[in-house]
Design an enzyme around this catalytic site. Structure first.
Site, PDB file in Angstrom:
ATOM      1  N   HIS A  51     -88.118 -33.568  34.589  1.00  0.00           N
ATOM      2  CA  HIS A  51     -87.100 -32.623  35.046  1.00  0.00           C
ATOM      3  C   HIS A  51     -85.703 -33.254  35.048  1.00  0.00           C
ATOM      4  O   HIS A  51     -84.711 -32.606  34.749  1.00  0.00           O
ATOM      5  CB  HIS A  51     -87.476 -32.150  36.443  1.00  0.00           C
ATOM      6  CG  HIS A  51     -86.669 -31.013  36.957  1.00  0.00           C
ATOM      7  ND1 HIS A  51     -86.592 -29.808  36.305  1.00  0.00           N
ATOM      8  CD2 HIS A  51     -85.888 -30.895  38.068  1.00  0.00           C
ATOM      9  CE1 HIS A  51     -85.803 -28.992  36.992  1.00  0.00           C
ATOM     10  NE2 HIS A  51     -85.368 -29.622  38.061  1.00  0.00           N
ATOM     11  N   ASP A  70     -90.908 -31.884  31.252  1.00  0.00           N
ATOM     12  CA  ASP A  70     -90.576 -31.350  32.581  1.00  0.00           C
ATOM     13  C   ASP A  70     -91.765 -30.542  33.092  1.00  0.00           C
ATOM     14  O   ASP A  70     -92.039 -29.453  32.611  1.00  0.00           O
ATOM     15  CB  ASP A  70     -89.322 -30.471  32.470  1.00  0.00           C
ATOM     16  CG  ASP A  70     -88.860 -29.923  33.816  1.00  0.00           C
ATOM     17  OD1 ASP A  70     -89.563 -30.107  34.827  1.00  0.00           O
ATOM     18  OD2 ASP A  70     -87.778 -29.308  33.843  1.00  0.00           O
ATOM     19  N   SER A  97     -81.611 -26.820  36.580  1.00  0.00           N
ATOM     20  CA  SER A  97     -82.546 -26.617  37.675  1.00  0.00           C
ATOM     21  C   SER A  97     -82.061 -25.482  38.588  1.00  0.00           C
ATOM     22  O   SER A  97     -81.780 -24.381  38.108  1.00  0.00           O
ATOM     23  CB  SER A  97     -82.705 -27.935  38.442  1.00  0.00           C
ATOM     24  OG  SER A  97     -83.733 -27.861  39.378  1.00  0.00           O
TER      25      SER A  97
END
Lengths: 382, 205
Positions: free
Chosen positions: A357, A324, A159
């Site tokens: 995610h 995600d 991320s």
């Protein structure tokens, strides 16, 4: 308390954070300057004589330098990427010297908004510089200097952490040999920024926010932070994963014709929000979401990511997760295109995982096998 | 084990690889569609100093490529090569895969968009022993087509003659062709004696 990950390997054991003071000014992209600052970090494994086996792990929004192992006095406080990093784990600390660092602007010991500004004797609060990914990478490079590391075997993250790894390849191409870029995006989308803005509004409109200088008032904007975390959390999970985990299950087994907690998902989000608001600093949350919004390495190159990556030399492992929707696989493929356009060595895996995610933090066998294979090759080339 | 020995050993099952390698110019940028474990790309790197990337959809192949140090992009060929710019590779290769894809036409045209040229190899359904099996009333099974009708991954079976018609109809120029049987080029009557065909093709200008 040895953490036994499903993917094999052991815990690095009890670890201790360390602090380095930097007496040199740090100039931010915004033009602001911090005259001096501290960075808190942890290390696992041993730096080899050639200093060639160092791996930097960059954290995302909610985490910090405590990447692996646990604290002797808090055995339940296990590092956020402990399933990935440790002896015999995909990033094997018997081979690599792994560094986790709390970024500037953070709230876990590195200089940030809640730190005392020596010039005023009060917490920086609203006066803390707006940080960017470039600023973090710059500060991380200084930490590497102090630790005597010229070049990292790898810089890795998921991320926002992955964005730092990507930025490393652009800012310091000679100092990074491998970038491991998981669940990333080359920029935030309008929707991503919109979610961040709602989170920030939740914080800044909390009456306890006091323009960011709440420390002196003996309060924290807990309600805002709580909401921000709840909103964020929704975006980390997939619809399917949430449905699978909570469905429409009811806390008391029946609807109660009120606005309190009826559904399990409500209870879960409230719990996550409560927990988070007790340990995280609201100003740090604002800063980190802004760093996400501003991340756009292509901007200086007319929006052309391929040109932005022209200086990069690293080998890239890029991984995304099919479920995600925050940073969807298509966003990772934008990065991959930039790598291919520059004929950089790259592997891209699109992992069919249901968790959304958050999958980058979880113990998925295919994902961990890839990272393990990647680091096996790095080790073989040391 | 030397690189050459390794190449010889590992290429034993893939007679088309040497023919393909012979047509890849040194130092060129190569995209291998359906790259498997990256064997061909590694061979091209060793023998042609090619800068290669593979595309494969299967998790185990992507992992194998990573283990073998081969550049790989996990992607579904059936979705085309949308992320790739026109003319961005010197050569796009599709070895022993064309018969197993659903959108055959689109994939060949995509290869010729992304690659300045393309190399395609496929099992020739026109070889005499396969024709004989069909004439005797059975779907053909051979070393190149080892599957039964009910478990074959091959969805488009075609012959050398069919492929040449396809090229003519799609304004594709055949630059070179070789038909192989048991790893050796066959002379005359390629469509009758060849079990594997390898083509170097280009969009007609």
């Amino acid at each position: 308390m040895a953490q036994q990950g499903n993917a094999g390997g052991r815990s690095v054991g009890a670890v201790r954070p360390q602090t380095l003071h930097f007496a040199e000014p740090l100039k931010f992209r915004s033009g602001s300057v911090l005259d001096a600052y501290d960075l808190v970090y942890e290390t696992y494994g041993t730096l080899n004589a050639a200093k060639s086996n160092a791996v930097l792990v960059c954290h995302a929004l909610n985490a910090a330098h405590h990447v692996a192992g646990y604290y002797a006095d808090q055995p339940e406080n296990v590092g956020w990427w402990d399933n990935m990093i440790g002896p015999g784990k995909p990033v094997d600390t018997d081979r690599f010297f792994v560094i986790g660092v709390n970024n500037v602007g953070g709230c876990f010991g590195s200089t940030g908004p809640k730190s005392v500004n020596p010039a005023t004797g009060k917490p920086y609060g609203s006066s803390f510089p707006v940080v960017t990914v470039e600023d973090w990478v710059h500060a991380q490079a200084r930490l590497a200097d102090r630790l005597g590391i010229d070049s990292f075997a790898a810089v890795m993250g998921g991320s926002l952490g992955a964005m730092q790894a990507l930025q490393w390849t652009i800012s310091y191409p000679a100092r990074i040999r491998n970038a491991v870029v998981v669940a990333a995006a080359p920029t935030l989308s309008a929707q991503n920024i919109a979610f961040n803005e709602v989170a920030r509004q939740a914080i800044t409109t909390d009456p306890d926010f006091h323009g960011g200088d709440y420390y002196g008032h003996g309060v924290v904007p807990r309600r805002g932070l709580r909401l921000a975390r709840m909103i964020g959390h929704i975006t980390y999970l997939s619809d399917d994963a949430m449905m699978e985990k909570f469905g429409r299950a009811l806390s008391t087994g029946a609807i109660n014709f009120h606005f309190g907690v009826d559904f399990e998902i409500e209870s879960y989000l409230r719990h996550q929000g409560d927990k988070f608001s007790e340990y995280f600093d609201a100003n740090t949350y604002l800063l980190i979401t802004r760093a996400l919004d501003y991340f756009d390495p292509a901007a200086e190159h007319g929006g052309d990511l391929s040109r932005a990556l022209a200086a990069a030399k690293a080998r890239f492992l890029v991984a995304s997760f099919t479920s995600d929707w925050r940073f969807a696989p298509a966003r990772s493929r934008e990065i991959v295109k930039g790598l291919l356009d520059n004929r950089l060595d790259a592997a891209y895996a699109e992992i069919d995982a249901p968790h959304g995610h958050d999958a980058f933090l979880l113990d998925d066998a295919r994902y961990h096998a890839l990272v393990r294979a990647w680091f096996d090759n790095i080790h073989a080339a040391l | 084990m030397t690189g050459h020995e390794q190449a010889r050993i590992t290429l034993s099952g893939r007679p088309d690889f040497e023919a393909i390698a012979a047509w890849v110019r040194p130092d060129s940028a190569v995209l291998d569609l359906g790259c498997g474990d990256g064997l061909l790309l590694n061979y091209l790197k060793q023998t042609r100093n090619a800068r290669g990337y593979g595309i494969d959809i299967a998790d185990d192949n992507v992992l194998a490529c990573v283990r073998n140090g081969v550049n790989v992009i996990q992607s579904d060929l059936e979705r085309g090569l949308a992320g790739f710019d026109a003319g961005s590779f010197d050569c796009v290769i599709l070895s022993q895969t064309l018969q197993a894809v659903r959108r055959t036409e689109e994939i060949v045209l995509e290869m010729l968009r992304v690659g300045r040229e393309a190399i395609v190899s496929f099992p020739n359904f026109g070889r005499w022993d396969l024709r004989l099996q069909v004439a005797l009333g059975r779907m053909p099974v051979s070393p190149e087509l080892p599957y039964q009708w009910y478990n074959t991954p091959n969805v488009h079976l075609f012959t050398i003659a069919d492929f040449e018609d396809f090229c003519a109809e799609h304004a594709i120029a055949v630059l070179e062709r070789v038909a192989l049987h048991r790893g050796r080029p066959v002379g005359a009557l390629a469509n009758f004696f060849g079990s594997t065909a390898v083509y170097r093709i280009q969009k007609r200008r």
